[in-house]
Enzyme design. Sequence first.
Site, mmCIF file in Angstrom:
data_model
loop_
_atom_site.group_PDB
_atom_site.id
_atom_site.type_symbol
_atom_site.label_atom_id
_atom_site.label_comp_id
_atom_site.label_asym_id
_atom_site.label_seq_id
_atom_site.Cartn_x
_atom_site.Cartn_y
_atom_site.Cartn_z
ATOM 1 N N PHE A 91 40.433 38.684 43.692
ATOM 2 C CA PHE A 91 40.546 37.235 43.863
ATOM 3 C C PHE A 91 41.304 36.882 45.144
ATOM 4 O O PHE A 91 42.309 37.512 45.486
ATOM 5 C CB PHE A 91 41.266 36.638 42.653
ATOM 6 C CG PHE A 91 41.551 35.170 42.755
ATOM 7 C CD1 PHE A 91 40.532 34.241 42.689
ATOM 8 C CD2 PHE A 91 42.860 34.710 42.931
ATOM 9 C CE1 PHE A 91 40.797 32.881 42.779
ATOM 10 C CE2 PHE A 91 43.133 33.361 43.023
ATOM 11 C CZ PHE A 91 42.096 32.439 42.950
ATOM 12 N N GLY A 133 45.485 40.023 41.069
ATOM 13 C CA GLY A 133 44.838 40.459 42.301
ATOM 14 C C GLY A 133 43.417 40.922 42.107
ATOM 15 O O GLY A 133 42.781 41.396 43.050
ATOM 16 N N GLU A 134 42.901 40.769 40.887
ATOM 17 C CA GLU A 134 41.529 41.214 40.622
ATOM 18 C C GLU A 134 40.664 40.024 40.198
ATOM 19 O O GLU A 134 40.279 39.225 41.022
ATOM 20 C CB GLU A 134 41.540 42.353 39.596
ATOM 21 C CG GLU A 134 42.286 43.585 40.139
ATOM 22 C CD GLU A 134 42.269 44.769 39.198
ATOM 23 O OE1 GLU A 134 41.184 45.137 38.709
ATOM 24 O OE2 GLU A 134 43.360 45.350 38.947
ATOM 25 N N MET A 135 40.407 39.853 38.903
ATOM 26 C CA MET A 135 39.572 38.731 38.480
ATOM 27 C C MET A 135 40.388 37.472 38.234
ATOM 28 O O MET A 135 39.866 36.365 38.224
ATOM 29 C CB MET A 135 38.758 39.147 37.254
ATOM 30 C CG MET A 135 37.803 40.298 37.579
ATOM 31 S SD MET A 135 37.057 41.102 36.152
ATOM 32 C CE MET A 135 35.828 39.896 35.682
#
Length: 332
Positions: A91, A133-135
């Site tokens: 993201f 920091g991902e989805m």
Amino acid sequence: MFLRVMVLALIGQLSLLEISADDSIKPWLTIFGKPLKTLELPKDKVALSLVELGRTLYHEKRLSRDNSISCNSCHDTKAFGVDGEKFSVGFNNHLTGRNSPTSFNAFMHVSQFWDGRAPTVEEQAKGPILAGGEMAMPSAEAVVKKINGIKGYKDLFEAAFPNSSPAITYDNVGKAIGAYERLFVTPSKFDKLLAGELSALNEKQKRGLKKFVTSGCVTCHTGNLLGGNIYQKLGLVKPWPNQKDQGRFAITKKEQDKMFFKVPSLRNIEKTGPYFHDGSSEKLSEAVEVMARHQLGREFSKEEISDIVAFLKTLTGKLNPSIAAYPEKFPD
């Protein structure tokens, strides 16, 4: 006549050498256990509904905050379960701190993630969805609310979880994705060897297998996944250059766990670079050289590395196309 006899004698000697080479391999095969077998989609209606829901959720970008990232973005079912990047992009263009491991065959591992912080693929599936920091979804409740807002998902969840009320829960998201991932098995040429077909590997590949075993690589890369079943210190003999990521220590806070990581499976290793948790090796030959130096305290020759790489390529398999396929459509 004499020449013919000599040629036939030579052929006979070569045949005996080949048999001898095959016989020398046989005792080692028990180290690797039973061969992998291709899995099929389940016949049972409820089980199939669960897997198909998992397939849809695995590829569902709306499970991310900005509707741009799915599990498949980093673990592509048509690209050996990886994205081929040193670090995946999450993201807001955030780079993940570790290389994304393959999702193929992962359900058979001792645990999930490089540091083993999730015990199963069902638990693992729920992590990245909420990771900032991902989805980057803000909470499990926000995920459930978002799914409930997509009308078509109600029927899919109820078909997959007929005894769950409500059917749409965050745990059920993980269970569905896990059910799909538990079909990610990739048999290869190596499995023909494990099944008794000694001619499955050529002479170079057999030499690589011998070197792999006799050099001690199997100390960690064992079992039919050639890894994935233990934790080991990275830099066992020679310290690993990158000491920023201390592996399991971040989870357990135990000094003895510093620089310990889950040993990766070598299945499909030819296709899943860059290598190591920090993505520090681009080429497989380099990764073999680095492992020999840091884990075994050895320097392999170019020929030895070439033979080992040839063997490792026999671990490249294919996911059943019916399982690798993307969803035909997504709920509206």
